[in-house]
Design an enzyme around this catalytic site. Sequence first.
Site, PDB file in Angstrom:
ATOM      1  N   ASP A  41      14.391  27.347 -14.555  1.00 54.06           N
ATOM      2  CA  ASP A  41      15.004  27.073 -13.193  1.00 54.06           C
ATOM      3  C   ASP A  41      16.635  27.505 -13.516  1.00 54.06           C
ATOM      4  O   ASP A  41      17.036  27.495 -12.578  1.00 54.06           O
ATOM      5  CB  ASP A  41      15.307  24.993 -13.296  1.00 54.06           C
ATOM      6  CG  ASP A  41      13.230  24.750 -12.708  1.00 54.06           C
ATOM      7  OD1 ASP A  41      12.303  25.148 -12.463  1.00 54.06           O
ATOM      8  OD2 ASP A  41      13.347  23.116 -12.938  1.00 54.06           O
TER       9      ASP A  41
ATOM     10  N   LYS B 162       3.986  17.741   0.294  1.00 52.47           N
ATOM     11  CA  LYS B 162       3.532  16.511  -1.766  1.00 52.47           C
ATOM     12  C   LYS B 162       4.408  14.879  -0.596  1.00 52.47           C
ATOM     13  O   LYS B 162       5.695  15.225   0.668  1.00 52.47           O
ATOM     14  CB  LYS B 162       4.880  17.230  -2.107  1.00 52.47           C
ATOM     15  CG  LYS B 162       4.720  18.405  -2.681  1.00 52.47           C
ATOM     16  CD  LYS B 162       5.405  19.096  -3.966  1.00 52.47           C
ATOM     17  CE  LYS B 162       5.324  20.672  -4.352  1.00 52.47           C
ATOM     18  NZ  LYS B 162       6.519  20.500  -5.035  1.00 52.47           N
TER      19      LYS B 162
ATOM     20  N   GLU C 108       3.676  30.828  -7.056  1.00 54.96           N
ATOM     21  CA  GLU C 108       5.261  30.118  -7.327  1.00 54.96           C
ATOM     22  C   GLU C 108       6.751  30.342  -6.816  1.00 54.96           C
ATOM     23  O   GLU C 108       6.291  31.433  -7.754  1.00 54.96           O
ATOM     24  CB  GLU C 108       4.980  28.887  -8.901  1.00 54.96           C
ATOM     25  CG  GLU C 108       5.447  29.632  -9.645  1.00 54.96           C
ATOM     26  CD  GLU C 108       5.485  29.652 -11.134  1.00 54.96           C
ATOM     27  OE1 GLU C 108       5.924  28.202 -11.197  1.00 54.96           O
ATOM     28  OE2 GLU C 108       5.534  30.117 -12.005  1.00 54.96           O
TER      29      GLU C 108
ATOM     30  N   GLN D 260      -4.814  16.132  -4.195  1.00 52.08           N
ATOM     31  CA  GLN D 260      -4.043  16.223  -6.690  1.00 52.08           C
ATOM     32  C   GLN D 260      -2.877  14.772  -7.059  1.00 52.08           C
ATOM     33  O   GLN D 260      -2.042  15.348  -5.710  1.00 52.08           O
ATOM     34  CB  GLN D 260      -3.732  18.078  -6.897  1.00 52.08           C
ATOM     35  CG  GLN D 260      -2.845  17.690  -8.581  1.00 52.08           C
ATOM     36  CD  GLN D 260      -3.109  19.106  -8.591  1.00 52.08           C
ATOM     37  OE1 GLN D 260      -3.442  19.915  -8.317  1.00 52.08           O
ATOM     38  NE2 GLN D 260      -1.910  19.417  -9.442  1.00 52.08           N
TER      39      GLN D 260
ATOM     40  N   TYR E 273       3.336  11.965  -7.243  1.00 52.09           N
ATOM     41  CA  TYR E 273       3.350  12.500  -5.791  1.00 52.09           C
ATOM     42  C   TYR E 273       2.146  13.195  -5.882  1.00 52.09           C
ATOM     43  O   TYR E 273       1.328  13.690  -6.685  1.00 52.09           O
ATOM     44  CB  TYR E 273       4.454  13.874  -5.784  1.00 52.09           C
ATOM     45  CG  TYR E 273       4.875  15.071  -6.655  1.00 52.09           C
ATOM     46  CD1 TYR E 273       4.204  16.131  -5.856  1.00 52.09           C
ATOM     47  CD2 TYR E 273       5.226  14.884  -8.263  1.00 52.09           C
ATOM     48  CE1 TYR E 273       4.019  17.216  -7.182  1.00 52.09           C
ATOM     49  CE2 TYR E 273       5.416  15.992  -9.050  1.00 52.09           C
ATOM     50  CZ  TYR E 273       5.381  17.174  -7.896  1.00 52.09           C
ATOM     51  OH  TYR E 273       4.415  18.132  -9.127  1.00 52.09           O
TER      52      TYR E 273
ATOM     53  N   GLU F 275       1.081  -1.672  -0.195  1.00 52.38           N
ATOM     54  CA  GLU F 275       0.285   0.095  -0.013  1.00 52.38           C
ATOM     55  C   GLU F 275       1.519   1.108  -0.045  1.00 52.38           C
ATOM     56  O   GLU F 275       1.721   1.767   0.854  1.00 52.38           O
ATOM     57  CB  GLU F 275      -0.742  -0.287   1.298  1.00 52.38           C
ATOM     58  CG  GLU F 275      -2.505  -0.846   1.185  1.00 52.38           C
ATOM     59  CD  GLU F 275      -2.653  -1.053   2.880  1.00 52.38           C
ATOM     60  OE1 GLU F 275      -2.387  -0.131   3.168  1.00 52.38           O
ATOM     61  OE2 GLU F 275      -3.850  -1.710   2.357  1.00 52.38           O
TER      62      GLU F 275
ATOM     63  N   HIS G  77      11.393  22.008  -3.440  1.00 53.47           N
ATOM     64  CA  HIS G  77      11.556  21.041  -3.522  1.00 53.47           C
ATOM     65  C   HIS G  77      12.551  20.497  -5.208  1.00 53.47           C
ATOM     66  O   HIS G  77      11.958  21.871  -5.935  1.00 53.47           O
ATOM     67  CB  HIS G  77      10.283  20.124  -3.859  1.00 53.47           C
ATOM     68  CG  HIS G  77      10.368  18.533  -4.124  1.00 53.47           C
ATOM     69  ND1 HIS G  77      10.273  18.172  -5.786  1.00 53.47           N
ATOM     70  CD2 HIS G  77      11.543  17.565  -3.289  1.00 53.47           C
ATOM     71  CE1 HIS G  77       9.950  16.683  -5.727  1.00 53.47           C
ATOM     72  NE2 HIS G  77      11.090  16.449  -4.712  1.00 53.47           N
TER      73      HIS G  77
ATOM     74  N   HIS H 268      11.498  23.654  -6.334  1.00 52.26           N
ATOM     75  CA  HIS H 268       9.935  24.865  -6.392  1.00 52.26           C
ATOM     76  C   HIS H 268       9.438  24.593  -5.383  1.00 52.26           C
ATOM     77  O   HIS H 268       9.401  23.856  -4.302  1.00 52.26           O
ATOM     78  CB  HIS H 268       9.361  23.872  -7.551  1.00 52.26           C
ATOM     79  CG  HIS H 268      10.115  23.189  -8.786  1.00 52.26           C
ATOM     80  ND1 HIS H 268       9.628  22.479  -9.348  1.00 52.26           N
ATOM     81  CD2 HIS H 268      11.005  24.450  -9.800  1.00 52.26           C
ATOM     82  CE1 HIS H 268      10.427  22.738 -10.307  1.00 52.26           C
ATOM     83  NE2 HIS H 268      11.403  24.146 -11.195  1.00 52.26           N
TER      84      HIS H 268
ATOM     85  N   ASN I  76      -0.056  13.947  -9.229  1.00 52.12           N
ATOM     86  CA  ASN I  76       1.231  14.821 -10.104  1.00 52.12           C
ATOM     87  C   ASN I  76       1.544  13.034 -10.798  1.00 52.12           C
ATOM     88  O   ASN I  76       2.031  12.384 -10.272  1.00 52.12           O
ATOM     89  CB  ASN I  76       2.074  15.508  -9.952  1.00 52.12           C
ATOM     90  CG  ASN I  76       0.746  17.080  -9.649  1.00 52.12           C
ATOM     91  OD1 ASN I  76       0.013  17.045 -10.211  1.00 52.12           O
ATOM     92  ND2 ASN I  76       1.590  17.881  -9.018  1.00 52.12           N
TER      93      ASN I  76
END
Length: 182
Positions: A169, A71, A142, A46, A131, A28, A118, A61, A48
């Site tokens: 970046d 996350k 952001e 959410q 994630y 799991e 991250h 980020h 991703n």
Amino acid sequence: MKIVETFIKDLVIIEPIVFGDERGYFFESYNKSKFEELGIKIDFIQDNQSFSKKGTLRGLHYQNPPFAQTKLIRVIEGEIIDVVVDLRKDSVTYGKSFNILLSADNKKQLLIPHGFAHGFSVISETAVVIYKCDQFYNKASEGGIKFDDPSLDIDWGMDLKNAIVSEKDQVLPFIENCNSLF
């Protein structure tokens, strides 16, 4: 499931219980009630997923409040060096980085709370990273830190001269000039 604490408060590694036999394995990766039993009460809203080639470096980020994200990171194909930087100004580990090898083989997950930047580098031929987030992405909130900030001294597990890095970046500020609101 087992929680392994890191030297940074609230940043934890989650190691699932893996059941294996001649057919393969089962575990799991997320079970809300088991997470809550471990004291992790987060409403993830959410998921991703990213695919990257060897040498890719993504990050660092973050999203500022009120859109800051917790996350839960894991790798389902390949290997990455996952990196976080503590941006919480009242934290004794402010500006400190932590990195960990996350891979499809070790099945470890990193739970990153609000207040961290991250990123990750891909050290296998390819990697698929997934994630969970507890907040939707919000472009206006952001922020980021340049991956090669000398004050952070991050070991990305690769030669940065050959890293594949997005234009966005490459122009992020160093931590001393970032717009973090944590």
